[in-house]
Design a protein around this motif. Structure first.
Motif, PDB file in Angstrom:
ATOM      1  N   LYS A  63      81.291  45.252  49.603  1.00 35.91           N
ATOM      2  CA  LYS A  63      82.715  45.039  49.839  1.00 35.91           C
ATOM      3  C   LYS A  63      83.209  43.960  48.878  1.00 35.91           C
ATOM      4  O   LYS A  63      82.409  43.136  48.403  1.00 35.91           O
ATOM      5  CB  LYS A  63      82.975  44.643  51.282  1.00 35.91           C
ATOM      6  CG  LYS A  63      82.413  43.304  51.672  1.00 35.91           C
ATOM      7  CD  LYS A  63      82.749  43.010  53.116  1.00 35.91           C
ATOM      8  CE  LYS A  63      82.291  41.602  53.483  1.00 35.91           C
ATOM      9  NZ  LYS A  63      82.641  41.269  54.853  1.00 35.91           N
ATOM     10  N   PRO A  64      84.492  43.913  48.573  1.00 37.49           N
ATOM     11  CA  PRO A  64      84.993  42.906  47.636  1.00 37.49           C
ATOM     12  C   PRO A  64      84.702  41.487  48.122  1.00 37.49           C
ATOM     13  O   PRO A  64      84.986  41.130  49.252  1.00 37.49           O
ATOM     14  CB  PRO A  64      86.488  43.165  47.593  1.00 37.49           C
ATOM     15  CG  PRO A  64      86.636  44.589  47.977  1.00 37.49           C
ATOM     16  CD  PRO A  64      85.530  44.862  48.962  1.00 37.49           C
ATOM     17  N   ILE A  65      84.123  40.696  47.224  1.00 37.51           N
ATOM     18  CA  ILE A  65      83.780  39.309  47.528  1.00 37.51           C
ATOM     19  C   ILE A  65      84.877  38.385  47.004  1.00 37.51           C
ATOM     20  O   ILE A  65      85.192  37.368  47.612  1.00 37.51           O
ATOM     21  CB  ILE A  65      82.412  38.958  46.916  1.00 37.51           C
ATOM     22  CG1 ILE A  65      81.344  39.861  47.522  1.00 37.51           C
ATOM     23  CG2 ILE A  65      82.071  37.493  47.125  1.00 37.51           C
ATOM     24  CD1 ILE A  65      80.044  39.884  46.792  1.00 37.51           C
ATOM     25  N   SER A  66      85.457  38.746  45.878  1.00 34.36           N
ATOM     26  CA  SER A  66      86.564  37.999  45.304  1.00 34.36           C
ATOM     27  C   SER A  66      87.430  38.989  44.525  1.00 34.36           C
ATOM     28  O   SER A  66      87.243  40.200  44.630  1.00 34.36           O
ATOM     29  CB  SER A  66      86.060  36.875  44.396  1.00 34.36           C
ATOM     30  OG  SER A  66      85.474  37.420  43.237  1.00 34.36           O
ATOM     31  N   LYS A  67      88.325  38.469  43.705  1.00 32.64           N
ATOM     32  CA  LYS A  67      89.221  39.351  42.939  1.00 32.64           C
ATOM     33  C   LYS A  67      88.441  40.273  42.011  1.00 32.64           C
ATOM     34  O   LYS A  67      88.791  41.445  41.835  1.00 32.64           O
ATOM     35  CB  LYS A  67      90.199  38.496  42.142  1.00 32.64           C
ATOM     36  CG  LYS A  67      91.187  39.290  41.326  1.00 32.64           C
ATOM     37  CD  LYS A  67      92.138  38.372  40.587  1.00 32.64           C
ATOM     38  CE  LYS A  67      93.085  39.169  39.712  1.00 32.64           C
ATOM     39  NZ  LYS A  67      94.023  38.291  38.992  1.00 32.64           N
ATOM     40  N   THR A  68      87.383  39.775  41.378  1.00 34.09           N
ATOM     41  CA  THR A  68      86.641  40.572  40.396  1.00 34.09           C
ATOM     42  C   THR A  68      85.261  41.001  40.874  1.00 34.09           C
ATOM     43  O   THR A  68      84.672  41.901  40.279  1.00 34.09           O
ATOM     44  CB  THR A  68      86.477  39.797  39.083  1.00 34.09           C
ATOM     45  OG1 THR A  68      85.796  38.572  39.352  1.00 34.09           O
ATOM     46  CG2 THR A  68      87.819  39.523  38.442  1.00 34.09           C
ATOM     47  N   LYS A  69      84.717  40.376  41.924  1.00 37.18           N
ATOM     48  CA  LYS A  69      83.343  40.662  42.350  1.00 37.18           C
ATOM     49  C   LYS A  69      83.296  41.671  43.489  1.00 37.18           C
ATOM     50  O   LYS A  69      83.848  41.430  44.562  1.00 37.18           O
ATOM     51  CB  LYS A  69      82.641  39.386  42.816  1.00 37.18           C
ATOM     52  CG  LYS A  69      82.234  38.476  41.712  1.00 37.18           C
ATOM     53  CD  LYS A  69      81.225  37.446  42.171  1.00 37.18           C
ATOM     54  CE  LYS A  69      81.811  36.463  43.144  1.00 37.18           C
ATOM     55  NZ  LYS A  69      80.858  35.378  43.463  1.00 37.18           N
ATOM     56  N   SER A  70      82.634  42.804  43.234  1.00 40.41           N
ATOM     57  CA  SER A  70      82.383  43.806  44.268  1.00 40.41           C
ATOM     58  C   SER A  70      80.941  44.287  44.215  1.00 40.41           C
ATOM     59  O   SER A  70      80.625  45.378  44.683  1.00 40.41           O
ATOM     60  CB  SER A  70      83.317  45.002  44.105  1.00 40.41           C
ATOM     61  OG  SER A  70      84.643  44.619  44.344  1.00 40.41           O
ATOM     62  N   TRP A  71      80.081  43.497  43.606  1.00 39.55           N
ATOM     63  CA  TRP A  71      78.671  43.834  43.466  1.00 39.55           C
ATOM     64  C   TRP A  71      77.824  42.633  43.869  1.00 39.55           C
ATOM     65  O   TRP A  71      78.262  41.491  43.746  1.00 39.55           O
ATOM     66  CB  TRP A  71      78.350  44.221  42.018  1.00 39.55           C
ATOM     67  CG  TRP A  71      79.059  45.462  41.579  1.00 39.55           C
ATOM     68  CD1 TRP A  71      80.333  45.549  41.119  1.00 39.55           C
ATOM     69  CD2 TRP A  71      78.548  46.792  41.580  1.00 39.55           C
ATOM     70  NE1 TRP A  71      80.657  46.855  40.823  1.00 39.55           N
ATOM     71  CE2 TRP A  71      79.570  47.638  41.096  1.00 39.55           C
ATOM     72  CE3 TRP A  71      77.330  47.352  41.930  1.00 39.55           C
ATOM     73  CZ2 TRP A  71      79.396  49.011  40.967  1.00 39.55           C
ATOM     74  CZ3 TRP A  71      77.157  48.712  41.796  1.00 39.55           C
ATOM     75  CH2 TRP A  71      78.183  49.527  41.324  1.00 39.55           C
ATOM     76  N   VAL A  72      76.599  42.893  44.355  1.00 46.61           N
ATOM     77  CA  VAL A  72      75.666  41.840  44.749  1.00 46.61           C
ATOM     78  C   VAL A  72      74.388  42.036  43.951  1.00 46.61           C
ATOM     79  O   VAL A  72      73.861  43.153  43.870  1.00 46.61           O
ATOM     80  CB  VAL A  72      75.367  41.895  46.254  1.00 46.61           C
ATOM     81  CG1 VAL A  72      74.303  40.889  46.639  1.00 46.61           C
ATOM     82  CG2 VAL A  72      76.625  41.666  47.055  1.00 46.61           C
ATOM     83  N   ALA A  73      73.875  40.951  43.370  1.00 44.32           N
ATOM     84  CA  ALA A  73      72.618  41.003  42.628  1.00 44.32           C
ATOM     85  C   ALA A  73      71.468  41.130  43.614  1.00 44.32           C
ATOM     86  O   ALA A  73      71.376  40.378  44.576  1.00 44.32           O
ATOM     87  CB  ALA A  73      72.454  39.767  41.767  1.00 44.32           C
ATOM     88  N   LEU A  74      70.590  42.107  43.366  1.00 42.07           N
ATOM     89  CA  LEU A  74      69.432  42.296  44.237  1.00 42.07           C
ATOM     90  C   LEU A  74      68.253  41.503  43.692  1.00 42.07           C
ATOM     91  O   LEU A  74      68.185  40.303  43.871  1.00 42.07           O
ATOM     92  CB  LEU A  74      69.084  43.785  44.331  1.00 42.07           C
ATOM     93  CG  LEU A  74      70.134  44.676  44.982  1.00 42.07           C
ATOM     94  CD1 LEU A  74      69.712  46.127  44.936  1.00 42.07           C
ATOM     95  CD2 LEU A  74      70.372  44.242  46.410  1.00 42.07           C
ATOM     96  N   ALA A  75      67.360  42.133  42.983  1.00 42.07           N
ATOM     97  CA  ALA A  75      66.207  41.443  42.422  1.00 42.07           C
ATOM     98  C   ALA A  75      65.985  41.949  41.023  1.00 42.07           C
ATOM     99  O   ALA A  75      66.290  43.088  40.696  1.00 42.07           O
ATOM    100  CB  ALA A  75      64.973  41.702  43.284  1.00 42.07           C
ATOM    101  N   SER A  76      65.422  41.095  40.196  1.00 39.87           N
ATOM    102  CA  SER A  76      65.105  41.525  38.842  1.00 39.87           C
ATOM    103  C   SER A  76      63.863  42.405  38.889  1.00 39.87           C
ATOM    104  O   SER A  76      63.112  42.395  39.863  1.00 39.87           O
ATOM    105  CB  SER A  76      64.885  40.326  37.921  1.00 39.87           C
ATOM    106  OG  SER A  76      63.762  39.596  38.347  1.00 39.87           O
TER     107      SER A  76
END
Length: 80
Positions: A63-76
């Motif tokens: 879900k949108p976290i801020s104006k530009t962020k709608s993605w979450v980093a998982l793991a490398s």
């Protein structure tokens, strides 16, 4: 509907708890039959500021976290 998961390279980690990930997709041009590369940058949430520039990382739609962020980093890939 399942959440999309993309893989890319971190190109910026300047923001607090934010990384910019460059995702490349390849496809065959329908007329020229030539492989074409397209890139797009995604802003992703990095809660612990764990990722640095050059890391290969997977990001998941959220879900949108801020104006530009709608993605979450998982793991490398190195950690997975």
């Amino acid at each position: 509907m399942p959440k999309r998961v993309l893989q890319g390279t971190v190109v910026s980690d300047k923001g607090d708890k934010t990384i910019v990930v460059k995702v490349e997709r390849r496809f065959t041009h329908p007329l020229l039959k030539k492989t074409v590369r397209r890139t797009k940058n995604y802003h992703a949430h990095d809660e612990g500021n764990a990722f640095k520039v050059g890391d290969v990382v997977r990001i998941e739609e959220s879900k949108p976290i801020s104006k530009t962020k709608s993605w979450v980093a998982l793991a490398s890939d190195a950690e997975a």
